[in-house]
Design a protein around this motif. Structure first.
Motif, PDB file in Angstrom:
ATOM      1  N   TRP A 118       0.849  -1.212   0.000  1.00 27.33           N
ATOM      2  CA  TRP A 118       0.000   0.000   0.000  1.00 27.33           C
ATOM      3  C   TRP A 118       0.878   1.254   0.000  1.00 27.33           C
ATOM      4  CZ3 TRP A 118      -0.359   4.025   3.500  1.00 27.33           C
ATOM      5  CH2 TRP A 118      -1.455   4.898   3.343  1.00 27.33           C
ATOM      6  N   LEU A 119       1.934   1.238   0.829  1.00 25.88           N
ATOM      7  CA  LEU A 119       2.853   2.382   0.906  1.00 25.88           C
ATOM      8  C   LEU A 119       3.481   2.676  -0.454  1.00 25.88           C
ATOM      9  CD1 LEU A 119       5.068   2.165   4.133  1.00 25.88           C
ATOM     10  CD2 LEU A 119       3.475   3.970   3.517  1.00 25.88           C
ATOM     11  N   GLU A 120       3.872   1.587  -1.150  1.00 26.43           N
ATOM     12  CA  GLU A 120       4.519   1.727  -2.458  1.00 26.43           C
ATOM     13  C   GLU A 120       3.610   2.451  -3.457  1.00 26.43           C
ATOM     14  OE1 GLU A 120       7.714   0.524  -3.574  1.00 26.43           O
ATOM     15  OE2 GLU A 120       7.970   0.523  -1.407  1.00 26.43           O
ATOM     16  N   ARG A 124       3.951  10.028  -3.439  1.00 24.74           N
ATOM     17  CA  ARG A 124       4.868  10.738  -2.533  1.00 24.74           C
ATOM     18  C   ARG A 124       4.941  12.225  -2.839  1.00 24.74           C
ATOM     19  NH1 ARG A 124       9.704   6.562  -0.961  1.00 24.74           N
ATOM     20  NH2 ARG A 124       8.297   4.830  -0.540  1.00 24.74           N
ATOM     21  N   GLN A 125       4.822  12.543  -4.122  1.00 21.83           N
ATOM     22  CA  GLN A 125       4.898  13.942  -4.539  1.00 21.83           C
ATOM     23  C   GLN A 125       3.733  14.729  -3.926  1.00 21.83           C
ATOM     24  OE1 GLN A 125       7.555  15.303  -6.115  1.00 21.83           O
ATOM     25  NE2 GLN A 125       6.468  17.141  -5.499  1.00 21.83           N
ATOM     26  N   SER A 128       4.308  15.166  -0.225  1.00 19.39           N
ATOM     27  CA  SER A 128       5.368  16.143   0.021  1.00 19.39           C
ATOM     28  C   SER A 128       4.847  17.567  -0.170  1.00 19.39           C
ATOM     29  CB  SER A 128       6.528  15.854  -0.930  1.00 19.39           C
ATOM     30  OG  SER A 128       7.511  16.823  -0.753  1.00 19.39           O
ATOM     31  N   SER A 129       4.071  17.787  -1.231  1.00 23.25           N
ATOM     32  CA  SER A 129       3.588  19.157  -1.457  1.00 23.25           C
ATOM     33  C   SER A 129       2.515  19.537  -0.434  1.00 23.25           C
ATOM     34  CB  SER A 129       3.095  19.359  -2.895  1.00 23.25           C
ATOM     35  OG  SER A 129       2.193  18.370  -3.238  1.00 23.25           O
ATOM     36  N   TYR A 130       1.730  18.532   0.043  1.00 26.03           N
ATOM     37  CA  TYR A 130       0.736  18.824   1.091  1.00 26.03           C
ATOM     38  C   TYR A 130       1.434  19.337   2.358  1.00 26.03           C
ATOM     39  CZ  TYR A 130      -2.391  18.250   5.011  1.00 26.03           C
ATOM     40  OH  TYR A 130      -3.106  18.495   6.163  1.00 26.03           O
ATOM     41  N   TRP A 131       2.474  18.610   2.817  1.00 27.05           N
ATOM     42  CA  TRP A 131       3.144  19.003   4.065  1.00 27.05           C
ATOM     43  C   TRP A 131       3.945  20.298   3.901  1.00 27.05           C
ATOM     44  CZ3 TRP A 131       1.063  17.418   8.169  1.00 27.05           C
ATOM     45  CH2 TRP A 131       0.476  16.152   8.235  1.00 27.05           C
ATOM     46  N   SER A 132       4.481  20.521   2.692  1.00 25.04           N
ATOM     47  CA  SER A 132       5.190  21.789   2.440  1.00 25.04           C
ATOM     48  C   SER A 132       4.223  22.955   2.599  1.00 25.04           C
ATOM     49  CB  SER A 132       5.784  21.813   1.029  1.00 25.04           C
ATOM     50  OG  SER A 132       6.704  20.768   0.892  1.00 25.04           O
TER      51      SER A 132
END
Length: 259
Positions: A118-120, A124-125, A128-132
């Motif tokens: 599921w993680l795979e 990720r992009q 990453s942009s959500y947390w940024s």
């Protein structure tokens, strides 16, 4: 060596677990207690070598004709707190079945590899942009007052229990219900505003531990493994903000971060 920095889950077909047994019946009660305290302290100090140890070990110390002290140690990477009840109920179900001369019958297991798969598949992009975006423009560090003035001996660990009482608890539940937020959101907002006061700012970030079990994996609540994650919570207010508005923002952030 071909995997470079890729983290792997290695599953042994056969792995001997560590079981230690000792009879302490010759000792007096106080001597037994002291021995068990020291045994536990050394066991903690020993820790685990991730490269070669079995990441779980069990010791059975016999203290009387029908009494035993059971010491169970495991590395956190093997499982989170949610798993404790799953494992203990499995152990006792097997134990009582064996006592009754029956074959233990355990429910089918959902392997941790399903979570890795599921993680795979996650974007990720996008994450990453959500947390940024959540942390955008945040430069400072939220500190506790006096945290810098640390004695040479370091901190003294202590547990303090505090009872909110029935009246205050009912008030908290009433407010959460009125504004349709969780108790967790209300508490996080209070903590955030308190940190703001301590730091003389209107914007703070602190970490919150979440269970990390994705609802879209079937039977995820029965998987044994480590799922917890610490995510940043940002509490931002203005001098004319209402507590209820800050609380709603916190609730929205909490919902978005789980999507």
């Amino acid at each position: 060596s071909g995997w470079k920095d890729e983290p792997l889950q290695v599953v042994y077909r056969n792995k001997r677990s560590e079981l230690y047994a000792e009879d302490l019946r010759d000792m007096e009660d106080e001597q037994q207690n002291e021995y068990i305290r020291e045994f536990t302290r050394q066991d903690k100090q020993r820790g685990f070598d991730l490269a070669q140890d079995a990441l779980m070990r069990v010791a059975v110390l016999r203290t009387g004709e029908e009494t035993y002290r059971f010491v169970w140690s495991f590395h956190h990477i093997v499982m989170d707190g949610w798993c404790l009840s799953l494992v203990t109920s499995e152990v006792f179900a097997s134990y009582f079945a064996i006592l009754a001369h029956k074959q233990p019958e355990l429910a089918p297991v959902t392997p941790y590899s399903q979570y890795i798969e599921w993680l795979e598949q996650q974007d990720r992009q996008a994450a990453s942009s959500y947390w940024s975006k959540v942390l955008e423009g945040y430069e400072e560090q939220s500190r506790l007052p006096q945290a810098k003035i640390q004695g040479k001996a370091g901190y003294q660990a202590e547990r303090l229990d505090f009872d909110l009482g029935a009246e205050l608890t009912a008030g908290i539940q009433r407010i959460a219900k009125r504004y349709q937020v969780t108790i967790n959101t209300l508490m996080q907002t209070v903590w955030g505003l308190l940190l703001q006061k301590y730091n003389g700012t209107d914007d703070v970030v602190f970490g919150s531990v979440v269970s990390g079990r994705p609802a879209d994996i079937p039977n995820v609540e029965h998987i044994i493994g480590l799922f917890i994650n610490t995510i940043p919570v940002r509490i931002h207010s203005h001098k004319d903000s209402l507590f209820s508005d800050v609380m709603k923002q916190t609730q929205e952030q909490s919902i978005d971060s789980h999507v």
